[in-house]
Design a protein around this motif. Structure first.
Motif, PDB file in Angstrom:
ATOM      1  N   LEU A   1      59.859  43.441  40.947  1.00  0.00           N
ATOM      2  CA  LEU A   1      60.320  43.413  39.566  1.00  0.00           C
ATOM      3  C   LEU A   1      61.821  43.662  39.467  1.00  0.00           C
ATOM      4  O   LEU A   1      62.516  43.017  38.674  1.00  0.00           O
ATOM      5  CB  LEU A   1      59.570  44.462  38.736  1.00  0.00           C
ATOM      6  CG  LEU A   1      58.125  44.135  38.362  1.00  0.00           C
ATOM      7  CD1 LEU A   1      57.493  45.308  37.617  1.00  0.00           C
ATOM      8  CD2 LEU A   1      58.065  42.877  37.501  1.00  0.00           C
TER       9      LEU A   1
ATOM     10  N   ILE B   1      55.457  46.404  44.006  1.00  0.00           N
ATOM     11  CA  ILE B   1      55.607  45.675  42.744  1.00  0.00           C
ATOM     12  C   ILE B   1      56.964  45.973  42.107  1.00  0.00           C
ATOM     13  O   ILE B   1      57.623  45.083  41.569  1.00  0.00           O
ATOM     14  CB  ILE B   1      54.461  46.029  41.776  1.00  0.00           C
ATOM     15  CG1 ILE B   1      53.124  45.543  42.350  1.00  0.00           C
ATOM     16  CG2 ILE B   1      54.704  45.404  40.406  1.00  0.00           C
ATOM     17  CD1 ILE B   1      51.917  45.971  41.543  1.00  0.00           C
ATOM     18  N   SER B   2      57.399  47.238  42.194  1.00  0.00           N
ATOM     19  CA  SER B   2      58.698  47.613  41.624  1.00  0.00           C
ATOM     20  C   SER B   2      59.838  46.891  42.336  1.00  0.00           C
ATOM     21  O   SER B   2      60.808  46.470  41.702  1.00  0.00           O
ATOM     22  CB  SER B   2      58.901  49.125  41.720  1.00  0.00           C
ATOM     23  OG  SER B   2      57.980  49.818  40.909  1.00  0.00           O
TER      24      SER B   2
ATOM     25  N   GLN C   1      63.559  40.505  40.518  1.00  0.00           N
ATOM     26  CA  GLN C   1      63.429  39.489  39.468  1.00  0.00           C
ATOM     27  C   GLN C   1      64.334  39.807  38.286  1.00  0.00           C
ATOM     28  O   GLN C   1      64.957  38.905  37.701  1.00  0.00           O
ATOM     29  CB  GLN C   1      61.962  39.410  39.015  1.00  0.00           C
ATOM     30  CG  GLN C   1      61.668  38.341  37.978  1.00  0.00           C
ATOM     31  CD  GLN C   1      61.878  38.800  36.557  1.00  0.00           C
ATOM     32  OE1 GLN C   1      61.820  39.993  36.264  1.00  0.00           O
ATOM     33  NE2 GLN C   1      62.105  37.855  35.646  1.00  0.00           N
ATOM     34  N   MET C   2      64.436  41.096  37.944  1.00  0.00           N
ATOM     35  CA  MET C   2      65.258  41.522  36.821  1.00  0.00           C
ATOM     36  C   MET C   2      66.724  41.177  37.053  1.00  0.00           C
ATOM     37  O   MET C   2      67.419  40.696  36.151  1.00  0.00           O
ATOM     38  CB  MET C   2      65.109  43.030  36.615  1.00  0.00           C
ATOM     39  CG  MET C   2      65.979  43.611  35.518  1.00  0.00           C
ATOM     40  SD  MET C   2      65.823  45.401  35.433  1.00  0.00           S
ATOM     41  CE  MET C   2      66.761  45.894  36.889  1.00  0.00           C
TER      42      MET C   2
ATOM     43  N   ARG D   1      59.964  45.914  26.511  1.00  0.00           N
ATOM     44  CA  ARG D   1      60.007  45.348  27.864  1.00  0.00           C
ATOM     45  C   ARG D   1      60.851  46.226  28.783  1.00  0.00           C
ATOM     46  O   ARG D   1      60.448  46.545  29.909  1.00  0.00           O
ATOM     47  CB  ARG D   1      60.588  43.938  27.821  1.00  0.00           C
ATOM     48  CG  ARG D   1      60.607  43.245  29.182  1.00  0.00           C
ATOM     49  CD  ARG D   1      61.399  41.960  29.135  1.00  0.00           C
ATOM     50  NE  ARG D   1      62.821  42.238  28.905  1.00  0.00           N
ATOM     51  CZ  ARG D   1      63.709  41.300  28.600  1.00  0.00           C
ATOM     52  NH1 ARG D   1      63.338  40.052  28.455  1.00  0.00           N
ATOM     53  NH2 ARG D   1      64.983  41.625  28.421  1.00  0.00           N
TER      54      ARG D   1
ATOM     55  N   GLU E   1      59.395  48.593  31.933  1.00  0.00           N
ATOM     56  CA  GLU E   1      59.984  48.430  33.266  1.00  0.00           C
ATOM     57  C   GLU E   1      60.525  49.759  33.779  1.00  0.00           C
ATOM     58  O   GLU E   1      60.344  50.111  34.953  1.00  0.00           O
ATOM     59  CB  GLU E   1      61.112  47.391  33.214  1.00  0.00           C
ATOM     60  CG  GLU E   1      60.621  45.956  33.073  1.00  0.00           C
ATOM     61  CD  GLU E   1      61.761  44.960  33.024  1.00  0.00           C
ATOM     62  OE1 GLU E   1      62.936  45.403  32.984  1.00  0.00           O
ATOM     63  OE2 GLU E   1      61.497  43.748  33.031  1.00  0.00           O
TER      64      GLU E   1
END
Length: 308
Positions: free
Chosen positions: A84, A80-81, A87-88, A129, A133
């Motif tokens: 993410l 998942i990291s 995506q970041m 947020r 994260e």
């Protein structure tokens, strides 16, 4: 781990500080300096909430460890990291250009309506947020020991550097375009994400969750062992020392997911990840080009109609 923590906290803290800085600078520019304290209040509450999230996350992880499901949670966090982080990077690359305009437009609405609560909540959500994260990424790079990452020199150094960069940026002494700046840091983040993905696959193979067509595609232990133990074993078995020490291998493994003896699946996942990232970059460039060209075509059509 410390270098990973530095890069992650630097990136996340810088995003939060830039947005908060844009908000406070705008409020001062439009003559509403009195509202800046509410913005910083929201940011402070978000930092406190992020620490609470870290403690809760650590508690959940400890519970999984007690049930014997710790490895599965580690794998899930890593995958998942990696997603993410990727995506970041793409999100910031797309929004860094118009970030200032978007944030100022939102604050203009709050100032016009005198919505103090909205200012607090907006800054709170922006910083929260980034904080959440960061907690999630720390869990991935430390295999669940979030406290170790938070207490290490990497996290503190990342925050300090981000504070200096944002300070000089708003003072006007730093002229680096945000888009270029985030592209450079984004490249390192992508490498970290690829490493996390490969490490997750390696862990799944270690516990037998998935198999391997070819357990070892190549062996670079003679050049760069991935751990000091591998270095010692190589010296014992061959009578000569590898070119580089195991400490270098540990560093590269922690930062980029290096493996001296990767499986076929690890190699394919690593290469495949960068192929996907490249295709996404090309696709986004094509979309932007189409958006730019479309108004130009429409303008030519209008001119043709006027001539007729």
């Amino acid at each position: 781990m410390e270098v990973q923590a530095l890069l992650i906290t630097f990136r996340e803290a810088l995003e939060a500080l830039l947005i908060v800085g844009i908000i406070t600078s705008y409020l001062k520019r439009v003559g509403h300096r009195e509202y800046t304290k509410y913005v910083w209040l929201g940011a402070a509450l978000a930092v406190a909430a992020s620490v609470g999230v870290a403690m809760l996350f650590q508690l959940v992880f400890t519970g999984f460890a007690a049930m014997g499901s710790e490895t599965y949670l580690k794998i899930g966090i890593m995958v998942i990291s990696a997603l993410l982080l990727t995506q970041m990077v793409f999100w910031m690359a797309e929004h860094s250009r118009d970030m200032k305009k978007s944030v100022e437009g939102k604050m203009d609405q709050f100032v016009t309506a005198g919505n103090v609560a909205g200012m607090v909540i907006h800054s709170f959500l922006v910083v929260l947020r980034e904080g959440v994260e960061t907690v999630f990424f720390f869990a991935a790079i430390t295999h669940g020991n979030i406290g170790a990452a938070m207490q290490g020199w990497g996290a503190a150094t990342g925050v300090v550097i981000a504070a200096f960069v944002s300070y000089f940026f708003f003072k006007g002494t730093m002229r680096i375009p945000l888009k270029t700046f985030f592209k450079v840091t984004g490249a390192f983040i992508v490498l970290i994400a690829a490493g996390l993905l490969v490490q997750a696959i390696s862990m799944m193979q270690d516990i037998g969750l998935i198999g391997s067509v070819m357990p070892h595609v190549y062996d670079l232990t003679w050049l760069l062992p991935e751990h000091p133990i591998d270095y010692e074993h190589y010296v014992r078995d061959h009578g000569v020392a590898p070119v580089f020490s195991g400490e270098v291998g540990v560093f590269l493994k922690a930062l980029f997911g290096y493996s001296s003896m990767p499986s076929l699946e690890e190699v394919l996942a690593y290469i495949g990840y960068f192929v996907v990232v490249y295709l996404l970059v090309v696709s986004r460039r094509g979309q932007k080009k189409a958006v730019v060209e479309k108004p130009a075509v429409a303008s030519l059509e209008e001119q043709a109609k006027n001539v007729m």
